[in-house]
Design an enzyme around this catalytic site. Structure first.
Site, short mmCIF file in Angstrom:
data_model
loop_
_atom_site.label_atom_id
_atom_site.label_comp_id
_atom_site.label_asym_id
_atom_site.label_seq_id
_atom_site.Cartn_x
_atom_site.Cartn_y
_atom_site.Cartn_z
CG ASP A 47 -1.95 -1.06 1.21
OD1 ASP A 47 -2.34 -1.47 0.11
OD2 ASP A 47 -2.38 -1.50 2.30
CE1 TYR A 75 3.90 -6.75 4.64
CE2 TYR A 75 3.45 -8.97 5.41
CZ TYR A 75 3.44 -8.02 4.41
OH TYR A 75 2.96 -8.37 3.17
CG ASP A 89 -4.87 2.23 5.91
OD1 ASP A 89 -5.72 3.16 5.87
OD2 ASP A 89 -4.39 1.72 4.89
NE ARG A 181 -4.67 -2.60 3.87
CZ ARG A 181 -5.60 -2.32 2.97
NH1 ARG A 181 -6.67 -1.63 3.33
NH2 ARG A 181 -5.46 -2.71 1.73
#
Length: 297
Positions: A47, A75, A89, A181
């Site tokens: 993103d 991550y 988010d 997310r």
């Protein structure tokens, strides 16, 4: 060299440390300009808000991308408790708030544990998943309600590294198709306070981590591959070396005898060149992707 290959650049992959604020497509466009070739793609979209490892295939390296995109990913992220958003988010609008001060560490640990392992996850509605031929995020931006069905994913690690007020710094390792997310959303919902992602950094795609990744500025200053095609396949897949006769068969697209290797693996010629990615079935290994066709000079 064939006409198709004349003027083409080197084959392989470039590992980019994508900055925040641009799309993965934007990053690929910059890589194309830096390397002077149009044949560049990427494995696994980040993103605009997210940073970190973006694997870009160059020339014949683009043939690896579909296989690399299926690999596991890692991550680091920051989850903010106390507010849910339309996008799960920080880029979305806040739709609900609650005071997270009363949420205990034990409750957080239980919520994280429930989201670890093999789970059914509803993807974020603002995602690239197609619904009736259209991207979900496009439908949401057009004002339509989007309800995506849950999908099986595996979260092999979900660790809280630190708690800073309403913010949780976490580390996640997961299979392809997992939305971090959505983990933030679901953890916040389980704690009855809401939650969303405020930061996301991808630290690994398969075997490729941040250490060899370059910024777009570094690539522009010194254009070049991170790994050649041979190096990339050797790093990302099991390796099988074959004799000249089998190498010739595979280069012509013919199957070769199986070697008892599970999954997709790379086959290399005696001179060290990668020939193909193959899979085995019924005692034969067949090319999933031919990387060095017989007519290549």
């Amino acid at each position: 060299m064939s006409d198709e290959r004349r003027g083409a650049g080197p084959d392989g992959i470039v590992l980019i440390d994508k900055p925040s604020g641009i799309t993965s497509h934007d990053a690929v466009a910059i890589v194309r300009r830096s390397l002077g070739t149009r044949k560049v793609g990427h494995a696994g979209t980040l993103d605009p808000m997210a940073t970190g490892v973006l694997v870009c295939g160059v020339e014949r390296g683009t043939k690896l991308l579909g296989h690399l995109a299926l690999d596991t990913k890692a991550y680091t992220a920051t989850i903010r408790l106390g507010a849910a958003t339309t996008t799960d988010d920080a880029e979305g609008e806040i739709v609900s708030t609650a005071d997270p001060a009363g949420v205990t560490d034990a409750a957080i640990a239980a919520g994280v544990a429930a989201l670890t392992g093999a789970i059914q996850q509803v993807p974020s509605s603002v995602s690239a998943i197609k619904v009736d031929g259209k991207r979900a995020y496009a439908l949401v931006r057009a004002g339509e309600e989007v309800a995506l069905p849950p999908r099986p994913v595996v979260v092999s690690a979900f660790d809280v590294l630190a708690r800073r007020g309403a913010d949780l710094d976490v580390a996640v390792e997961c299979t392809s198709g997992t939305y971090v997310r959505a983990l933030a959303r679901d953890l916040g919902a389980a704690l009855d306070v809401g939650g969303h992602l405020t930061a996301l950094r991808r630290t690994r795609v398969g075997p490729f981590g941040l250490e060899p990744a370059r910024t777009l500025e570094q690539l522009a200053a010194a254009p070049g591959l991170s790994l050649s095609l041979d190096e990339a396949v050797a790093a990302a897949f099991p390796r099988r070396d074959v004799a000249p006769a089998l190498a010739t068969d595979l280069a012509h697209g013919r199957p070769i005898p199986a070697a008892g290797v599970a999954g997709t693996y790379g086959v290399f010629a005696p001179d060290g060149r990668v020939l193909a990615l193959v899979r085995e079935h019924d005692e034969l290994a067949r090319a999933a992707v031919v990387l060095a066709p017989a007519n290549q000079n």
